[in-house]
Design a protein around this motif. Structure first.
Motif, mmCIF file in Angstrom:
data_model
loop_
_atom_site.group_PDB
_atom_site.id
_atom_site.type_symbol
_atom_site.label_atom_id
_atom_site.label_comp_id
_atom_site.label_asym_id
_atom_site.label_seq_id
_atom_site.Cartn_x
_atom_site.Cartn_y
_atom_site.Cartn_z
ATOM 1 N N ILE A 219 -1.862 0.443 13.471
ATOM 2 C CA ILE A 219 -3.046 -0.375 13.214
ATOM 3 C C ILE A 219 -3.583 -1.066 14.471
ATOM 4 C CG2 ILE A 219 -2.256 -0.786 10.847
ATOM 5 C CD1 ILE A 219 -1.556 -3.668 11.727
ATOM 6 N N GLU A 220 -2.896 -0.930 15.583
ATOM 7 C CA GLU A 220 -3.308 -1.623 16.808
ATOM 8 C C GLU A 220 -4.774 -1.384 17.175
ATOM 9 O OE1 GLU A 220 -1.544 -2.236 21.299
ATOM 10 O OE2 GLU A 220 -1.948 -0.207 20.597
ATOM 11 N N PRO A 221 -5.283 -0.146 17.070
ATOM 12 C CA PRO A 221 -6.695 0.050 17.430
ATOM 13 C C PRO A 221 -7.668 -0.787 16.596
ATOM 14 C CG PRO A 221 -5.549 2.153 17.332
ATOM 15 C CD PRO A 221 -4.614 1.123 16.763
ATOM 16 N N PHE A 222 -7.289 -1.149 15.357
ATOM 17 C CA PHE A 222 -8.139 -1.995 14.536
ATOM 18 C C PHE A 222 -8.136 -3.437 15.056
ATOM 19 C CE2 PHE A 222 -7.552 1.476 11.598
ATOM 20 C CZ PHE A 222 -8.718 1.491 10.839
ATOM 21 N N GLU B 11 -12.271 -2.011 7.720
ATOM 22 C CA GLU B 11 -12.407 -0.765 6.973
ATOM 23 C C GLU B 11 -13.459 0.133 7.618
ATOM 24 O OE1 GLU B 11 -14.370 -0.947 3.047
ATOM 25 O OE2 GLU B 11 -14.475 -3.127 3.393
ATOM 26 N N ASN B 12 -13.282 1.435 7.395
ATOM 27 C CA ASN B 12 -14.290 2.411 7.749
ATOM 28 C C ASN B 12 -14.317 3.459 6.633
ATOM 29 O OD1 ASN B 12 -12.104 4.197 8.261
ATOM 30 N ND2 ASN B 12 -12.046 3.588 10.420
ATOM 31 N N GLU B 13 -14.881 4.615 6.887
ATOM 32 C CA GLU B 13 -15.042 5.599 5.820
ATOM 33 C C GLU B 13 -13.725 6.186 5.326
ATOM 34 O OE1 GLU B 13 -17.757 8.535 7.214
ATOM 35 O OE2 GLU B 13 -19.501 7.210 7.100
ATOM 36 N N THR B 14 -12.707 6.166 6.160
ATOM 37 C CA THR B 14 -11.445 6.829 5.791
ATOM 38 C C THR B 14 -10.229 5.914 5.836
ATOM 39 O OG1 THR B 14 -11.086 7.562 8.081
ATOM 40 C CG2 THR B 14 -12.301 9.058 6.604
ATOM 41 N N GLN B 15 -10.392 4.656 6.261
ATOM 42 C CA GLN B 15 -9.242 3.771 6.418
ATOM 43 C C GLN B 15 -9.582 2.364 5.950
ATOM 44 O OE1 GLN B 15 -9.143 4.639 10.651
ATOM 45 N NE2 GLN B 15 -7.066 5.470 10.459
ATOM 46 N N PHE B 16 -8.563 1.673 5.450
ATOM 47 C CA PHE B 16 -8.716 0.266 5.046
ATOM 48 C C PHE B 16 -7.453 -0.481 5.440
ATOM 49 C CE2 PHE B 16 -7.895 -3.201 2.070
ATOM 50 C CZ PHE B 16 -9.043 -3.950 2.233
ATOM 51 N N HIS C 288 2.100 -9.822 6.334
ATOM 52 C CA HIS C 288 2.105 -8.682 5.412
ATOM 53 C C HIS C 288 0.992 -7.726 5.829
ATOM 54 C CE1 HIS C 288 4.746 -10.840 2.540
ATOM 55 N NE2 HIS C 288 4.070 -11.908 2.946
ATOM 56 N N ILE C 289 1.337 -6.451 5.943
ATOM 57 C CA ILE C 289 0.373 -5.437 6.366
ATOM 58 C C ILE C 289 0.250 -4.377 5.276
ATOM 59 C CG2 ILE C 289 -0.193 -3.688 8.093
ATOM 60 C CD1 ILE C 289 1.613 -5.253 10.049
ATOM 61 N N ALA C 290 -0.984 -4.062 4.890
ATOM 62 C CA ALA C 290 -1.257 -2.961 3.962
ATOM 63 C C ALA C 290 -2.348 -2.102 4.588
ATOM 64 C CB ALA C 290 -1.706 -3.480 2.603
ATOM 65 N N PHE C 291 -2.025 -0.830 4.805
ATOM 66 C CA PHE C 291 -2.940 0.082 5.499
ATOM 67 C C PHE C 291 -3.097 1.356 4.672
ATOM 68 C CE2 PHE C 291 -3.515 3.297 9.060
ATOM 69 C CZ PHE C 291 -4.853 2.986 9.270
ATOM 70 N N PHE C 292 -4.333 1.713 4.384
ATOM 71 C CA PHE C 292 -4.630 2.894 3.564
ATOM 72 C C PHE C 292 -5.392 3.921 4.409
ATOM 73 C CE2 PHE C 292 -4.140 -0.663 0.729
ATOM 74 C CZ PHE C 292 -3.499 -0.154 -0.389
#
Length: 228
Positions: free
Chosen positions: A10-13, A149-154, A169-173
């Protein structure tokens, strides 16, 4: 998934690249005033600080417990591995660094052992340069909720500070076809007072500097130790 590998994902976010460049320059300012020929960077992450050291013709290598981060560091041409401090010979580095609040990931009961391991790999009169989050850094900067968020990630990050601990707490989709794959984990950090940090055996705390990277008040403290 290893929580540190999840952080690498998730670092790039999160970014903060500009702030970290300021932090790197602060470290380099101190290192340039000492006779430093070799550096071990503990918790080297993506390797960007190592890259700065190599550009200044300093023999540098890094270690990190995230295999994903180590791979990312190697891809930019720096030397990094998942070694532990115990894997190195005694008295083999002029300086050890721990950039971007590495010490805050170490529980208070393990702090003395960490300093002992640093001391062992340092040459006589060697330097240990690190930074830690201030109380303001935990309460006013790190605590809270972030969403991207973007088109493919949240991504959702929720950080709560209480009793000298920050629990994140981290939640990555990530979208895979018509479905989303969830990655989740927790990262725990610990607030260490300057009083506690001054007491570390085998070192003399020579310098501290308050740093403002994210807020109006100092959110980090840089510390320069010298091996006794």
């Amino acid at each position: 998934m290893n929580p540190l590998d999840l952080y690498a994902k998730i670092e790039p976010f999160i970014g903060f690249y500009d702030q970290y460049e300021i932090l790197y320059k602060t470290y380099l300012r101190y290192l340039s005033s000492y006779s430093i020929g070799s550096v071990l960077d503990v918790g080297c992450g993506n390797g960007k600080f190592l890259k700065h050291l190599l550009e200044r013709h300093i023999d540098a290598e890094g270690i990190d417990r995230s295999a994903s981060m180590v791979q990312r560091a190697n891809e930019i041409g720096v030397r990094a591995s998942c070694k532990e401090l115990e894997d190195f010979e005694a008295e083999c580095f002029d300086c050890v660094t721990a950039v971007a609040d590495v010490l805050n990931y170490i529980p208070p009961k393990e702090l003395a052992g960490f300093f002992h391991a640093i001391n062992r790999v340092l040459k006589p009169k060697g330097y240990f340069v690190c930074d830690v989050n201030t109380l303001y850094g935990f309460e006013a900067v790190a605590e809270g909720v972030m969403r991207f968020e973007n088109e493919t990630q949240f991504l959702c990050i929720e950080a709560n500070y209480a009793d000298k601990e920050l629990l994140t707490h981290i939640a990555f989709f990530e979208k895979e076809g018509e479905l989303y794959r969830k990655h989740s984990g927790q990262i725990r950090q610990y607030f260490h007072t300057l009083g506690e940090l001054k007491k570390q055996e085998g070192f003399r705390l020579e310098t501290t500097e308050a740093l403002r990277l994210f807020g109006d008040s100092p959110d980090k403290t840089l510390l320069v130790y010298r091996k006794r």
